[in-house]
Motif scaffolding. Structure first.
Motif, PDB file in Angstrom:
ATOM      1  N   ILE A  49      -7.920   2.373  -2.469  1.00 27.19           N
ATOM      2  CA  ILE A  49      -8.580   2.021  -1.210  1.00 27.19           C
ATOM      3  C   ILE A  49      -9.759   2.952  -0.959  1.00 27.19           C
ATOM      4  O   ILE A  49      -9.657   4.168  -1.123  1.00 27.19           O
ATOM      5  N   VAL A  50     -10.882   2.369  -0.552  1.00 26.87           N
ATOM      6  CA  VAL A  50     -12.077   3.178  -0.295  1.00 26.87           C
ATOM      7  C   VAL A  50     -11.799   4.111   0.882  1.00 26.87           C
ATOM      8  O   VAL A  50     -11.034   3.776   1.795  1.00 26.87           O
ATOM      9  N   PRO A  51     -12.385   5.310   0.888  1.00 25.47           N
ATOM     10  CA  PRO A  51     -12.040   6.327   1.896  1.00 25.47           C
ATOM     11  C   PRO A  51     -12.141   5.849   3.339  1.00 25.47           C
ATOM     12  O   PRO A  51     -11.287   6.188   4.169  1.00 25.47           O
ATOM     13  N   GLU A  52     -13.152   5.042   3.659  1.00 26.28           N
ATOM     14  CA  GLU A  52     -13.367   4.653   5.060  1.00 26.28           C
ATOM     15  C   GLU A  52     -12.314   3.672   5.586  1.00 26.28           C
ATOM     16  O   GLU A  52     -12.235   3.432   6.801  1.00 26.28           O
ATOM     17  N   LEU A  53     -11.466   3.104   4.703  1.00 26.66           N
ATOM     18  CA  LEU A  53     -10.455   2.148   5.144  1.00 26.66           C
ATOM     19  C   LEU A  53      -9.030   2.688   5.007  1.00 26.66           C
ATOM     20  O   LEU A  53      -8.076   1.979   5.329  1.00 26.66           O
ATOM     21  N   ARG A  54      -8.860   3.915   4.566  1.00 28.46           N
ATOM     22  CA  ARG A  54      -7.511   4.442   4.363  1.00 28.46           C
ATOM     23  C   ARG A  54      -6.765   4.576   5.696  1.00 28.46           C
ATOM     24  O   ARG A  54      -7.256   5.178   6.640  1.00 28.46           O
ATOM     25  N   GLY A  55      -5.596   3.969   5.755  1.00 32.00           N
ATOM     26  CA  GLY A  55      -4.800   3.951   6.976  1.00 32.00           C
ATOM     27  C   GLY A  55      -5.159   2.843   7.939  1.00 32.00           C
ATOM     28  O   GLY A  55      -4.435   2.597   8.903  1.00 32.00           O
ATOM     29  N   LYS A  56      -6.260   2.140   7.686  1.00 32.81           N
ATOM     30  CA  LYS A  56      -6.703   1.073   8.592  1.00 32.81           C
ATOM     31  C   LYS A  56      -6.188  -0.275   8.097  1.00 32.81           C
ATOM     32  O   LYS A  56      -6.918  -1.097   7.550  1.00 32.81           O
ATOM     33  N   GLY A  81       5.613   4.045   8.370  1.00 33.60           N
ATOM     34  CA  GLY A  81       5.063   5.359   8.666  1.00 33.60           C
ATOM     35  C   GLY A  81       4.433   6.007   7.453  1.00 33.60           C
ATOM     36  O   GLY A  81       3.630   6.934   7.590  1.00 33.60           O
ATOM     37  N   LYS A  82       4.781   5.501   6.269  1.00 31.08           N
ATOM     38  CA  LYS A  82       4.219   6.030   5.021  1.00 31.08           C
ATOM     39  C   LYS A  82       3.690   4.922   4.115  1.00 31.08           C
ATOM     40  O   LYS A  82       2.593   5.026   3.578  1.00 31.08           O
ATOM     41  N   SER A  83       4.469   3.856   3.928  1.00 32.68           N
ATOM     42  CA  SER A  83       4.062   2.779   3.028  1.00 32.68           C
ATOM     43  C   SER A  83       3.996   1.453   3.789  1.00 32.68           C
ATOM     44  O   SER A  83       4.689   1.253   4.792  1.00 32.68           O
ATOM     45  N   PHE A  84       3.176   0.545   3.257  1.00 33.33           N
ATOM     46  CA  PHE A  84       2.909  -0.746   3.888  1.00 33.33           C
ATOM     47  C   PHE A  84       3.332  -1.851   2.924  1.00 33.33           C
ATOM     48  O   PHE A  84       3.030  -1.803   1.732  1.00 33.33           O
ATOM     49  N   ASN A  85       4.036  -2.848   3.451  1.00 31.66           N
ATOM     50  CA  ASN A  85       4.519  -3.947   2.625  1.00 31.66           C
ATOM     51  C   ASN A  85       4.323  -5.254   3.375  1.00 31.66           C
ATOM     52  O   ASN A  85       4.567  -5.320   4.590  1.00 31.66           O
ATOM     53  N   SER A  86       3.872  -6.296   2.688  1.00 33.67           N
ATOM     54  CA  SER A  86       3.638  -7.578   3.359  1.00 33.67           C
ATOM     55  C   SER A  86       3.905  -8.730   2.408  1.00 33.67           C
ATOM     56  O   SER A  86       3.769  -8.606   1.187  1.00 33.67           O
ATOM     57  N   GLY A  87       4.305  -9.859   2.975  1.00 35.68           N
ATOM     58  CA  GLY A  87       4.600 -11.045   2.186  1.00 35.68           C
ATOM     59  C   GLY A  87       3.932 -12.273   2.769  1.00 35.68           C
ATOM     60  O   GLY A  87       3.642 -12.339   3.973  1.00 35.68           O
ATOM     61  N   VAL A  88       3.700 -13.260   1.903  1.00 31.19           N
ATOM     62  CA  VAL A  88       3.129 -14.534   2.323  1.00 31.19           C
ATOM     63  C   VAL A  88       4.260 -15.441   2.791  1.00 31.19           C
ATOM     64  O   VAL A  88       5.264 -15.602   2.090  1.00 31.19           O
ATOM     65  N   MET A  89       4.129 -16.040   3.957  1.00 24.58           N
ATOM     66  CA  MET A  89       5.203 -16.858   4.508  1.00 24.58           C
ATOM     67  C   MET A  89       5.190 -18.264   3.909  1.00 24.58           C
ATOM     68  O   MET A  89       4.739 -19.234   4.523  1.00 24.58           O
ATOM     69  N   ILE A  90       5.664 -18.338   2.652  1.00 18.05           N
ATOM     70  CA  ILE A  90       5.935 -19.622   2.019  1.00 18.05           C
ATOM     71  C   ILE A  90       7.451 -19.826   2.024  1.00 18.05           C
ATOM     72  O   ILE A  90       8.177 -18.969   2.496  1.00 18.05           O
ATOM     73  N   ARG A  91       7.932 -20.975   1.483  1.00 24.04           N
ATOM     74  CA  ARG A  91       9.344 -21.349   1.596  1.00 24.04           C
ATOM     75  C   ARG A  91       9.714 -21.286   3.076  1.00 24.04           C
ATOM     76  O   ARG A  91      10.383 -20.366   3.536  1.00 24.04           O
ATOM     77  N   PHE A  92       9.279 -22.289   3.811  1.00 27.96           N
ATOM     78  CA  PHE A  92       9.133 -22.206   5.264  1.00 27.96           C
ATOM     79  C   PHE A  92       9.760 -23.426   5.931  1.00 27.96           C
ATOM     80  O   PHE A  92       9.422 -24.570   5.606  1.00 27.96           O
ATOM     81  N   ILE A  93      10.696 -23.183   6.868  1.00 29.73           N
ATOM     82  CA  ILE A  93      11.337 -24.263   7.622  1.00 29.73           C
ATOM     83  C   ILE A  93      10.983 -24.098   9.092  1.00 29.73           C
ATOM     84  O   ILE A  93      11.148 -23.027   9.670  1.00 29.73           O
ATOM     85  N   GLU A  94      10.528 -25.179   9.700  1.00 28.44           N
ATOM     86  CA  GLU A  94      10.092 -25.163  11.092  1.00 28.44           C
ATOM     87  C   GLU A  94      10.860 -26.206  11.891  1.00 28.44           C
ATOM     88  O   GLU A  94      11.099 -27.320  11.412  1.00 28.44           O
ATOM     89  N   LYS A  95      11.259 -25.839  13.101  1.00 24.39           N
ATOM     90  CA  LYS A  95      11.915 -26.790  13.995  1.00 24.39           C
ATOM     91  C   LYS A  95      10.869 -27.483  14.842  1.00 24.39           C
ATOM     92  O   LYS A  95      10.126 -26.834  15.586  1.00 24.39           O
ATOM     93  N   ILE A 121       0.859  -1.184   0.000  1.00 23.36           N
ATOM     94  CA  ILE A 121       0.000   0.000   0.000  1.00 23.36           C
ATOM     95  C   ILE A 121       0.893   1.231   0.000  1.00 23.36           C
ATOM     96  O   ILE A 121       1.723   1.416   0.896  1.00 23.36           O
ATOM     97  N   GLN A 122       0.741   2.047  -1.017  1.00 22.72           N
ATOM     98  CA  GLN A 122       1.476   3.300  -1.138  1.00 22.72           C
ATOM     99  C   GLN A 122       0.457   4.403  -1.346  1.00 22.72           C
ATOM    100  O   GLN A 122      -0.270   4.402  -2.340  1.00 22.72           O
ATOM    101  N   GLY A 123       0.370   5.324  -0.403  1.00 23.90           N
ATOM    102  CA  GLY A 123      -0.684   6.333  -0.481  1.00 23.90           C
ATOM    103  C   GLY A 123      -2.029   5.643  -0.352  1.00 23.90           C
ATOM    104  O   GLY A 123      -2.273   4.894   0.600  1.00 23.90           O
ATOM    105  N   ASN A 124      -2.902   5.867  -1.313  1.00 21.88           N
ATOM    106  CA  ASN A 124      -4.227   5.237  -1.295  1.00 21.88           C
ATOM    107  C   ASN A 124      -4.325   4.053  -2.252  1.00 21.88           C
ATOM    108  O   ASN A 124      -5.409   3.514  -2.455  1.00 21.88           O
ATOM    109  N   GLU A 125      -3.192   3.644  -2.849  1.00 27.44           N
ATOM    110  CA  GLU A 125      -3.220   2.531  -3.796  1.00 27.44           C
ATOM    111  C   GLU A 125      -2.768   1.243  -3.125  1.00 27.44           C
ATOM    112  O   GLU A 125      -1.733   1.205  -2.464  1.00 27.44           O
TER     113      GLU A 125
END
Length: 321
Positions: free
Chosen positions: A220-227, A273-287, A138-142
């Motif tokens: 992003i619709v106005p009511e969800l911006r920043g949420k 504080g300005k942009s949002f970034n997220s990834g899907v946790m695939i390629r995953f090693i667990e003990k 998410i960058q700005g409202n996109e």
């Protein structure tokens, strides 16, 4: 110190508050949305959780690595079980995953340090993920999503076009793009597909893989911006690791997989504080109590070939260096 995980519905409220105030945070949430944590990067480090985004390649080396996947017969039984659901029309696309025991002299922190991937996380001595897949940015409202669906081993006999033109892979990718478009329509309008079926190369310890993705964006619709928490509640779990339609497909997944995904196929992310970034946790090693397991899987449609899907599942068990 024990990590104070909470249901994501509670953590999402905090993400909304921080997002609207422009307060930076990092977070992680498991596949079931039952366990989540959010806070500053400093607080994460104090708890033994380290995040890295767009990490540069740190090393190139040969390391002992063996994998012991479930038998073809065992996989076939799970495959046939989900195929029955697909043929009934319960689902059009389903992401079937499993656990593969692995052996390597490297510790989880050493794997995390060496890994080359856009999204890296290590959670104490519990798990590490080195994922190539963006969930949403998410960058700005996109808002943009980049579903990754379609894999092929790189060789002298294969090219990006082989993956893009394969009938099964094309159908699978089209289905996930439709699902993500529908998911994004819950939080944004209008929705557009900016890039369709682009292919990238992903490095593994035994070679490279072609991976196919698309870029889907919206305002992003106005009511969800920043949420950011409210937005994620509408979108999770990620469509690329469940299937379509999501609710019925998740029931088929639960019945067939018969194991706890945990944080595998969950989400990790960061707001600066300005942009949002997220990834899907695939390629995953667990003990686990008896050693390391690598969780991997792939998309199944009525057109899928069981041997090809079994081979793809094993190809995705690798070290990214």
């Amino acid at each position: 110190m024990k990590i104070p995980f909470l249901p994501f519905a509670q953590v999402a409220k905090q993400l909304d508050l921080w997002g609207e105030k422009g307060i930076p945070f990092v977070f992680l949430v498991d596949y079931s949305l039952e366990n989540a944590w959010a806070g500053s990067e400093e607080e994460a480090k104090d708890l033994g959780i380290l995040f890295e985004f767009d990490a540069a390649e740190l090393t190139s080396e040969t390391v002992a690595f063996t994998k012991s996947p479930l038998s073809f017969e065992s996989y076939s039984a799970k495959f046939n079980q989900v195929q029955a659901g697909l043929k009934r029309g319960d689902s059009f696309l389903l992401n079937l995953t499993t656990e593969t025991p692995i052996e390597t002299p490297l510790t989880l922190p050493e794997i995390f340090q060496r890994a080359d991937a856009p999204y890296k996380i290590i959670c104490r001595d519990h798990f590490t993920s080195f994922s190539p897949e963006t969930f949403v940015r998410i960058q700005g409202n996109e808002i943009s999503s980049f579903p990754m669906k379609g894999t092929l081993e790189v060789s002298e006999q294969t090219s990006a076009s082989h993956l893009q033109n394969d009938p099964k892979e094309k159908a699978e990718h089209a289905t996930i793009v439709d699902l993500i478009r529908n998911d994004l329509s819950k939080v944004a309008f209008p929705i557009r597909v900016e890039k369709y079926q682009y292919v990238e190369r992903v490095k593994t310890n035994t070679g490279e893989l072609w991976q196919m993705s698309s870029k889907i964006s919206g305002e992003i619709v106005p009511e969800l911006r920043g949420k950011y928490g409210s937005i994620l509640l509408e979108l999770l779990p990620a469509g690329s690791i469940t299937g379509a339609p999501k609710k019925a497909t998740m029931k088929l997944i639960q019945d067939a997989e018969q194991y706890d995904r945990g944080f595998y196929t969950g989400i990790m992310g960061k707001f600066d504080g300005k942009s949002f970034n997220s990834g899907v946790m695939i390629r995953f090693i667990e003990k686990q109590s008896d050693g390391l397991v690598f969780k991997s899987g792939g998309g199944i449609t009525v057109f899928s070939d069981v041997k090809k899907e079994y081979d793809e599942l094993i190809q995705k068990v690798y070290l990214p260096f």
